[in-house]
Design an enzyme around this catalytic site. Structure first.
Site, PDB file in Angstrom:
ATOM      1  N   HIS A  53     -57.297 -10.023  -7.902  1.00 60.70           N
ATOM      2  CA  HIS A  53     -57.098  -9.364  -6.605  1.00 60.70           C
ATOM      3  C   HIS A  53     -55.660  -9.611  -6.163  1.00 60.70           C
ATOM      4  O   HIS A  53     -55.320 -10.715  -5.717  1.00 60.70           O
ATOM      5  CB  HIS A  53     -58.102  -9.906  -5.581  1.00 60.70           C
ATOM      6  CG  HIS A  53     -58.021  -9.251  -4.238  1.00 60.70           C
ATOM      7  ND1 HIS A  53     -59.118  -8.700  -3.604  1.00 60.70           N
ATOM      8  CD2 HIS A  53     -56.988  -9.051  -3.392  1.00 60.70           C
ATOM      9  CE1 HIS A  53     -58.758  -8.209  -2.437  1.00 60.70           C
ATOM     10  NE2 HIS A  53     -57.455  -8.413  -2.284  1.00 60.70           N
ATOM     11  N   HIS A  75     -51.867  -7.429  -4.548  1.00 58.85           N
ATOM     12  CA  HIS A  75     -51.310  -6.233  -3.896  1.00 58.85           C
ATOM     13  C   HIS A  75     -49.862  -6.111  -4.353  1.00 58.85           C
ATOM     14  O   HIS A  75     -48.937  -6.362  -3.583  1.00 58.85           O
ATOM     15  CB  HIS A  75     -51.380  -6.363  -2.372  1.00 58.85           C
ATOM     16  CG  HIS A  75     -52.765  -6.344  -1.823  1.00 58.85           C
ATOM     17  ND1 HIS A  75     -53.358  -5.197  -1.342  1.00 58.85           N
ATOM     18  CD2 HIS A  75     -53.697  -7.325  -1.691  1.00 58.85           C
ATOM     19  CE1 HIS A  75     -54.590  -5.474  -0.927  1.00 58.85           C
ATOM     20  NE2 HIS A  75     -54.818  -6.762  -1.128  1.00 58.85           N
ATOM     21  N   LYS A 131     -47.181  -4.178  -2.315  1.00 63.14           N
ATOM     22  CA  LYS A 131     -46.675  -4.711  -1.044  1.00 63.14           C
ATOM     23  C   LYS A 131     -45.685  -5.862  -1.249  1.00 63.14           C
ATOM     24  O   LYS A 131     -44.965  -6.238  -0.329  1.00 63.14           O
ATOM     25  CB  LYS A 131     -47.840  -5.235  -0.197  1.00 63.14           C
ATOM     26  CG  LYS A 131     -48.818  -4.194   0.300  1.00 63.14           C
ATOM     27  CD  LYS A 131     -49.854  -4.847   1.231  1.00 63.14           C
ATOM     28  CE  LYS A 131     -50.697  -3.818   1.945  1.00 63.14           C
ATOM     29  NZ  LYS A 131     -51.818  -3.288   1.140  1.00 63.14           N
ATOM     30  N   HIS A 165     -62.550  -4.565   0.227  1.00 64.09           N
ATOM     31  CA  HIS A 165     -62.152  -5.654   1.123  1.00 64.09           C
ATOM     32  C   HIS A 165     -63.239  -5.728   2.202  1.00 64.09           C
ATOM     33  O   HIS A 165     -63.454  -4.740   2.914  1.00 64.09           O
ATOM     34  CB  HIS A 165     -60.820  -5.357   1.801  1.00 64.09           C
ATOM     35  CG  HIS A 165     -59.618  -5.603   0.942  1.00 64.09           C
ATOM     36  ND1 HIS A 165     -59.339  -4.885  -0.189  1.00 64.09           N
ATOM     37  CD2 HIS A 165     -58.612  -6.518   1.069  1.00 64.09           C
ATOM     38  CE1 HIS A 165     -58.211  -5.336  -0.720  1.00 64.09           C
ATOM     39  NE2 HIS A 165     -57.748  -6.331   0.007  1.00 64.09           N
ATOM     40  N   GLU A 213     -62.684  -9.619   6.318  1.00 62.93           N
ATOM     41  CA  GLU A 213     -61.510 -10.506   6.348  1.00 62.93           C
ATOM     42  C   GLU A 213     -61.209 -10.833   7.808  1.00 62.93           C
ATOM     43  O   GLU A 213     -60.215 -10.379   8.384  1.00 62.93           O
ATOM     44  CB  GLU A 213     -60.312  -9.842   5.658  1.00 62.93           C
ATOM     45  CG  GLU A 213     -59.153 -10.815   5.451  1.00 62.93           C
ATOM     46  CD  GLU A 213     -57.954 -10.199   4.741  1.00 62.93           C
ATOM     47  OE1 GLU A 213     -58.022  -9.014   4.362  1.00 62.93           O
ATOM     48  OE2 GLU A 213     -56.953 -10.922   4.569  1.00 62.93           O
ATOM     49  N   ASP A 229     -54.084 -12.503  -4.108  1.00 67.04           N
ATOM     50  CA  ASP A 229     -53.879 -11.624  -2.963  1.00 67.04           C
ATOM     51  C   ASP A 229     -52.393 -11.334  -2.774  1.00 67.04           C
ATOM     52  O   ASP A 229     -51.679 -11.140  -3.748  1.00 67.04           O
ATOM     53  CB  ASP A 229     -54.521 -12.207  -1.697  1.00 67.04           C
ATOM     54  CG  ASP A 229     -55.055 -11.128  -0.758  1.00 67.04           C
ATOM     55  OD1 ASP A 229     -55.055  -9.955  -1.139  1.00 67.04           O
ATOM     56  OD2 ASP A 229     -55.492 -11.474   0.355  1.00 67.04           O
ATOM     57  N   ASN A 230     -51.901 -11.388  -1.556  1.00 63.87           N
ATOM     58  CA  ASN A 230     -50.537 -10.931  -1.286  1.00 63.87           C
ATOM     59  C   ASN A 230     -49.487 -11.955  -1.688  1.00 63.87           C
ATOM     60  O   ASN A 230     -49.789 -13.137  -1.822  1.00 63.87           O
ATOM     61  CB  ASN A 230     -50.402 -10.610   0.205  1.00 63.87           C
ATOM     62  CG  ASN A 230     -51.323  -9.486   0.616  1.00 63.87           C
ATOM     63  OD1 ASN A 230     -52.536  -9.660   0.640  1.00 63.87           O
ATOM     64  ND2 ASN A 230     -50.768  -8.338   0.902  1.00 63.87           N
TER      65      ASN A 230
HETATM   66 ZN   LIG Z   1     -56.427  -7.936  -0.561  1.00 62.44          ZN
END
Ligand SMILES: [Zn+2]
Length: 445
Positions: A88, A90, A93, A238, A241, A338-339
């Protein structure tokens, strides 16, 4: 460090037992308990032949006479892991922090800031350079497969999914890349949403989106499940969250999956609010999640950063979902990045060891140790449909990470930056990309 020959022996390796597929060994013969800890490892010698794991032999077995005359590398009981699986992320971004930092660190401002940055900067070149930077980091740190969510609404989706496809092809010999469409679920009620589902089917992606509590949630979920079912797509959402206990989108996804008798793979990421809900509701939700065959991915670093953030107030909770309870219920749980260096998470380097290290601290994944290495290897590999990844077994490619640590305490107490990453038996260059590569893009010079 490794011989240039294609056949050699890694002697005195130590592999977490849970990552070693070695059914012919009796556990008592293969398990080496590390003094003073509850670590659980197998001490083995690993023969590499033509890029493949040819033999795995318990250390100390009289085998050397049976081996051809090949170079021997003594690992001195250093840990050997399979390459990581980061399920997972991104990537589209990533690395915009210098030009678009999150002004107050909250989830709401992260969304606003990303949206403004995308409108201003996300042409194909910008997305390509930043995604490529992320892939370089991931590869150097020892990751072999990555799933990335891609903001996919409107024209931006066309641009970013095009960039994804280009990078997927360019990196195809080194990384397995999967893309998930990221939109809010109401998008799928529009003609553009149907077109997006067609596009995802065309590129072999996964249909996904953010599920928010709203009066149309049932309708939106029904629609996205139908779109996926008609096209034979897997799903990746998602969900929840948030620290709002009223947010029960995970539960709604599970109910919809059961109603549709959905046969594809479903992943739900985050699921933070599960941790702040009443026990009865949690039990019901876990039962539904198990019945619906949903895999969960927790994103501990991003959750720690965003959840329970209020100006001038010290956070009281760690933001993560019920990792232990999910596992006890027999639900597969993975952990992922994630990010990375964007308004949702201001730090990170696409290093799955850092993710695991942080997850261990945040969610107490050190009791017992041996249960948890799978969360960044075999479990996400299986959930991504890659059953040959994330484990060490005879016949698999020698895609391994060699650490200068002999147990979990040593592994997770130093950065392990000097790890050796092997791909098909050969040591790769683990030099990380220089931050300067992005300076022009970020206009920071
Ligand atoms: Zn995410």
């Amino acid at each position: 460090m490794l011989p240039s020959k294609s056949n050699y022996l890694l002697k005195n390796a130590r592999v977490p037992t849970s990552l070693l597929e070695m059914k012919f060994l009796a556990p008592s013969a293969s398990t080496v308990a590390t003094t003073g800890t509850q670590d659980n490892f197998c001490a083995v010698d690993i023969e590499i032949a033509a890029g493949t794991i040819a033999q795995i032999i318990p250390t100390g077995t009289e085998h050397l006479s049976q081996l051809p005359d090949i170079p021997v590398v003594d690992l001195c009981y250093g840990l050997v892991w399979p390459c990581f699986v980061d399920m997972h992320t991104h990537l589209d971004k990533g690395h915009i922090w210098e030009r678009s930092p999150n002004p107050d660190g909250t989830f709401a401002r992260a969304i606003d800031t990303i949206s403004a940055d995308a409108q201003k900067h996300w042409n194909a070149e910008d997305v390509y350079q930043r995604m490529q930077f992320g892939l370089k980091c991931s590869y150097a740190h020892g990751t072999k497969a990555i799933r990335t969510h891609i903001d996919a609404a409107g024209e931006q989706g066309t641009v970013s999914l095009g960039v994804f496809q280009a990078l997927q092809a360019e990196w195809g010999d080194r990384l397995i890349l999967q893309a998930v469409s990221l939109v809010s679920l109401d998008y799928y009620l529009t003609p553009a949403g149907e077109k997006l589902a067609d596009k995802i089917a065309q590129i072999g992606g996964i249909l996904g989106g953010v599920a928010y509590m709203n009066p149309d949630l049932d309708k939106q979920l029904d629609r996205v499940f139908s779109l996926a079912q008609e096209r034979g797509l897997n799903l990746d959402f998602h969900t929840d969250e948030t620290d709002d206990p009223e947010s029960t989108t995970l539960r709604e996804v599970a109910k919809t999956a059961i109603r549709h008798e959905f046969s594809g793979q479903i992943i739900c990421g985050h699921c933070c609010s599960l941790a702040v809900q009443p026990p009865d509701l949690v039990t019901e939700t876990l039962t539904l999640v198990k019945q619906a065959n949903i895999g969960i991915v927790s994103l501990p670093m991003c959750n720690l950063y965003l959840q329970d953030r209020q100006s001038g107030r010290t956070p009281r909770w760690r933001g993560v979902t019920l990792i232990h309870e999910l596992k006890t219920a027999g639900i597969p749980v993975a952990v992922a990045s994630d990010n990375c260096r964007d308004p949702f998470y201001g730090f990170g380097d696409h290093d799955v060891l850092e993710v695991f290290n942080m997850a261990v601290r945040i969610a107490h994944l050190d009791r017992p140790w041996e249960d948890w290495p799978r969360t960044v290897t075999e479990t996400p590999a299986n959930l991504m449909g890659l059953p040959n990844l994330g484990k060490i077994a005879v016949g698999l490619p020698a895609d391994l990470i060699l650490f200068k640590a002999r147990n979990f305490s040593e592994l997770l107490s130093r950065s392990q930056r000097e790890r050796t990453v092997m791909r098909q038996g050969k040591e790769i260059d683990t030099t990380l990309p220089d931050y300067c590569e992005l300076d022009d893009l970020l206009q920071v010079r």
